[in-house]
Motif scaffolding. Structure first.
Motif, short mmCIF file in Angstrom:
data_model
loop_
_atom_site.label_atom_id
_atom_site.label_comp_id
_atom_site.label_asym_id
_atom_site.label_seq_id
_atom_site.Cartn_x
_atom_site.Cartn_y
_atom_site.Cartn_z
N THR A 23 9.08 -0.78 12.15
CA THR A 23 7.92 -1.34 12.37
C THR A 23 7.88 -0.94 13.77
O THR A 23 8.41 -1.59 14.84
N VAL A 24 6.88 -0.02 14.17
CA VAL A 24 6.57 0.17 15.57
C VAL A 24 5.51 -0.32 16.17
O VAL A 24 5.16 0.00 17.49
N GLY A 25 4.62 -1.14 15.62
CA GLY A 25 3.55 -1.63 16.30
C GLY A 25 2.61 -2.27 15.04
O GLY A 25 3.10 -2.41 13.98
N LYS A 26 1.45 -2.81 15.54
CA LYS A 26 0.68 -3.42 14.70
C LYS A 26 -0.71 -3.00 15.07
O LYS A 26 -1.21 -2.94 16.23
N SER A 27 -1.64 -3.21 14.01
CA SER A 27 -3.26 -2.92 14.33
C SER A 27 -3.61 -4.17 14.86
O SER A 27 -3.01 -5.02 15.16
N ILE A 28 -4.93 -3.92 15.35
CA ILE A 28 -5.78 -5.03 15.86
C ILE A 28 -5.68 -6.24 14.92
O ILE A 28 -5.51 -7.25 15.46
N GLY A 29 -5.89 -5.82 13.68
CA GLY A 29 -5.89 -6.89 12.61
C GLY A 29 -4.38 -7.17 12.10
O GLY A 29 -4.64 -8.14 11.15
N GLY A 30 -3.55 -6.92 12.78
CA GLY A 30 -2.21 -7.47 12.46
C GLY A 30 -1.52 -6.76 11.44
O GLY A 30 -0.39 -7.40 11.13
N LYS A 31 -1.91 -5.49 11.11
CA LYS A 31 -1.19 -4.98 10.10
C LYS A 31 -0.22 -4.08 10.63
O LYS A 31 -0.32 -3.44 11.71
N LYS A 32 1.14 -4.07 9.87
CA LYS A 32 2.07 -3.24 10.57
C LYS A 32 1.86 -1.93 10.67
O LYS A 32 1.19 -1.01 9.68
N LEU A 33 2.65 -1.18 11.51
CA LEU A 33 2.59 0.49 11.60
C LEU A 33 3.99 0.46 11.42
O LEU A 33 4.68 0.30 12.19
N SER A 34 4.43 1.71 10.39
CA SER A 34 5.48 1.89 10.10
C SER A 34 6.10 3.20 10.30
O SER A 34 5.07 4.14 10.01
N LEU A 35 7.05 3.53 10.85
CA LEU A 35 7.71 4.81 11.06
C LEU A 35 8.80 5.05 10.16
O LEU A 35 9.65 4.35 10.12
N ILE A 36 8.78 6.08 9.29
CA ILE A 36 9.81 6.41 8.21
C ILE A 36 10.44 7.82 8.66
O ILE A 36 9.90 8.85 8.82
N SER A 37 11.85 7.63 8.81
CA SER A 37 12.41 8.93 9.48
C SER A 37 13.61 9.34 8.39
O SER A 37 14.16 8.46 7.59
N ILE A 38 13.76 10.64 8.55
CA ILE A 38 14.99 11.15 7.64
C ILE A 38 15.43 12.42 8.34
O ILE A 38 14.60 13.25 9.02
N GLY A 39 16.76 12.89 8.31
CA GLY A 39 17.27 13.99 8.84
C GLY A 39 18.24 13.38 9.91
O GLY A 39 18.21 12.35 10.67
N SER A 40 18.88 14.76 10.59
CA SER A 40 19.94 14.31 11.49
C SER A 40 19.72 15.39 12.43
O SER A 40 20.59 15.52 13.70
N GLY A 41 18.83 16.45 12.54
CA GLY A 41 18.82 17.48 13.29
C GLY A 41 18.23 17.27 14.69
O GLY A 41 17.67 16.35 14.92
N GLU A 42 18.47 18.08 15.49
CA GLU A 42 17.97 17.94 17.02
C GLU A 42 16.48 18.25 16.96
O GLU A 42 16.04 17.46 17.99
N THR A 43 15.93 18.85 16.16
CA THR A 43 14.44 19.10 16.42
C THR A 43 13.68 18.13 15.84
O THR A 43 13.93 17.73 14.47
N ASN A 44 12.69 17.50 16.47
CA ASN A 44 12.13 16.26 15.81
C ASN A 44 10.78 16.76 15.52
O ASN A 44 9.89 17.43 16.09
#
Length: 487
Positions: free
Chosen positions: A66-87
């Motif tokens: 969970t990387v943040g919330k909206s004004i209305g309090g809804k979650k902002l989610s970041l989903i990550s996969i992989g292990s490489g150096e390039t993002n």
């Protein structure tokens, strides 16, 4: 020796690109195996994707934060996969009514979770770490509106960073120091590829990072990826790709993220014939984005000529849902020839989960430089006013019992009802419903009015236009999703 080296490089480049083409075909052909079936409509909410996010949270392949919330309090989610150096960073739905890529993101995540394409995914995950931030504006999605609860366009808040959604996007981009960014949007279905009748099903932009529109390595790489994706889409939507004007917008996130050193690719999902819920366009997003991720992992995009970016036709906005050409129209004793441009405009129901249509004439006159998803050459036809059915009915059941083919062939476009259900806001029939005291105004064609009329030729009524939908009265099928109620 130099010639041999160049030949070897050329053969290597062709080999990588051919491999990618083959993967693209396989991705397109196997798409249904990974499509997330729980979100098949455009008006998705944060609550619809939360169970999907929970599943990935419990899956060791993925990292979910969970990387943040909206004004209305809804979650902002970041989903990550992989292990490489390039993002690689992908974010969607910063405009709440632009959900196509959000759906495609969960299709891509399902693909990554599968056991298929093992060799390709090994290459992707070894070289890249891929981060998804779906539905950046969940409050806007709840209301199916562009702006957030502050009433601002998040995509014009990159400098002031007033809203929490904007701050989250900037913070995540900076923390990743992302090499590549995919800024995922929907655009109006009325965009077309310049000087063609084809809709701009997908449009691209490598945003400028200054007023001079300079091309450095960062922006150049974005252009190369776009050329690559365009080549893919030409196979599945030939001629239906557009390119946005690249004038610098100093407040926009795409322009600034490009400026901050992330090669940024703007993708806009537009229109596709008979694809109201944009599910075919969702599939094109899935196929082209995954193919782009693969070419980033393999670095095969590096050999692509930037010059081909300018060959993609620019976006234009000259499409109507229905275009009628050359119809005769009588006004004040004189006969004129008109083209009509009609759009079938969506109106949300109060729960913002579905919609109905309240169509409008958008333009009329000489529309020879415009196009339509549906076009009727009405040369030799005369526009006639829709009449009111002679009997007043008492219920929806009585209206439903009417033979609408016969009703329309007689030129009746309105049916009078003695009373209406209080909550009913539109007619579910291919005729308008009017109240006991409502007087239908004389037909006076002008932009802004609801398009309802008949087309007559040699004294025979052959076509009806009801609420902006064309009905061929020589056939038995009537495709009018809804009409209007005038109380």
């Amino acid at each position: 020796m130099k010639h041999l080296l160049l030949a070897a490089l050329f053969l290597y480049s062709c080999s990588v690109i051919c491999q990618t083409d083959n993967i693209t075909s396989q991705l397109y052909d196997t798409y249904e195996n990974y499509k997330e079936g729980s979100i098949g409509k455009r008006r998705i909410k944060r609550a619809d994707i939360q169970p999907l996010i929970d599943n990935f949270t419990a899956n060791d392949k993925f990292k979910v934060q969970t990387v943040g919330k909206s004004i209305g309090g809804k979650k902002l989610s970041l989903i990550s996969i992989g292990s490489g150096e390039t993002n690689v960073f992908l974010w969607s739905q910063m405009h709440g009514d632009e959900p196509t890529a959000t759906q495609a993101i969960f299709d891509i995540l399902n693909f990554f979770d599968s056991a298929d394409f093992k060799k390709e995914k090994e290459a992707i995950f070894a070289n890249l770490t891929i981060h998804f931030l779906p539905m950046l504006n969940p409050d806007g999605a709840e209301l199916f509106q562009r702006r957030n609860l502050l009433g601002i366009d998040i995509n014009r808040d990159a400098l002031r960073l007033q809203s929490p959604e904007s701050k989250t996007l900037k913070r995540v981009r900076d923390s990743l120091n992302a090499d590549f960014g995919f800024n995922l949007h929907d655009q109006s279905t009325y965009y077309n590829a310049e000087r063609t009748e084809k809709p701009a099903t997908i449009s691209y932009l490598a945003p400028a990072y200054n007023y001079e529109k300079d091309i450095n390595e960062t922006r150049g790489n974005a252009m190369k990826i776009i050329v690559f994706m365009n080549d893919i889409l030409q196979k599945y939507a030939p001629g239906q790709v557009g390119r946005y004007n690249d004038d610098f917008e100093p407040r926009a996130f795409g322009d600034n993220i490009q400026k901050w050193g992330t090669s940024t690719i703007l993708i806009e999902s537009g229109g596709y014939p008979n694809d109201i819920e944009k599910q075919e366009i969702r599939k094109l997003n899935y196929t082209s984005i995954l193919s782009a991720i693969y070419t980033i992992a393999k670095k095969s995009y590096e050999t692509i000529a930037i010059e081909k970016y300018e060959e993609i036709p620019e976006n234009d906005r000259k499409l109507f849902d229905l275009k009628i050409t050359g119809a005769s129209y009588n006004l004040m004793g004189n006969t004129y020839v008109l083209d009509l441009g009609i759009n079938q405009i969506e109106v949300d129901y109060p729960d913002h989960n579905s919609f109905w249509y309240s169509s409008r004439i958008l333009d009329q006159g000489d529309l020879s430089t415009y196009y339509g998803y549906e076009t009727l050459d009405a040369t030799g036809y005369t526009i006639k006013q829709a009449k009111v059915y002679p009997r007043t009915l008492n219920s929806f059941e009585e209206v439903k019992a009417l033979n609408f083919n016969d009703i329309l062939k007689q030129g009746f476009g309105y049916v009078r009802l003695s009373m209406f259900p209080a909550k009913r806001i539109n007619s579910p029939f291919p005729v308008h419903l009017i109240g006991a005291k409502y007087n239908v105004p004389e037909l006076n064609l002008s932009p802004g009015i609801n398009p309802t009329f008949f087309l007559e030729k040699n004294g025979v009524t052959e076509y009806a236009v009801i609420n902006g939908f064309l009905v061929n009265l020589k056939k038995t099928d009537i495709n009018v999703p809804n009409s209007m109620i005038f109380r």
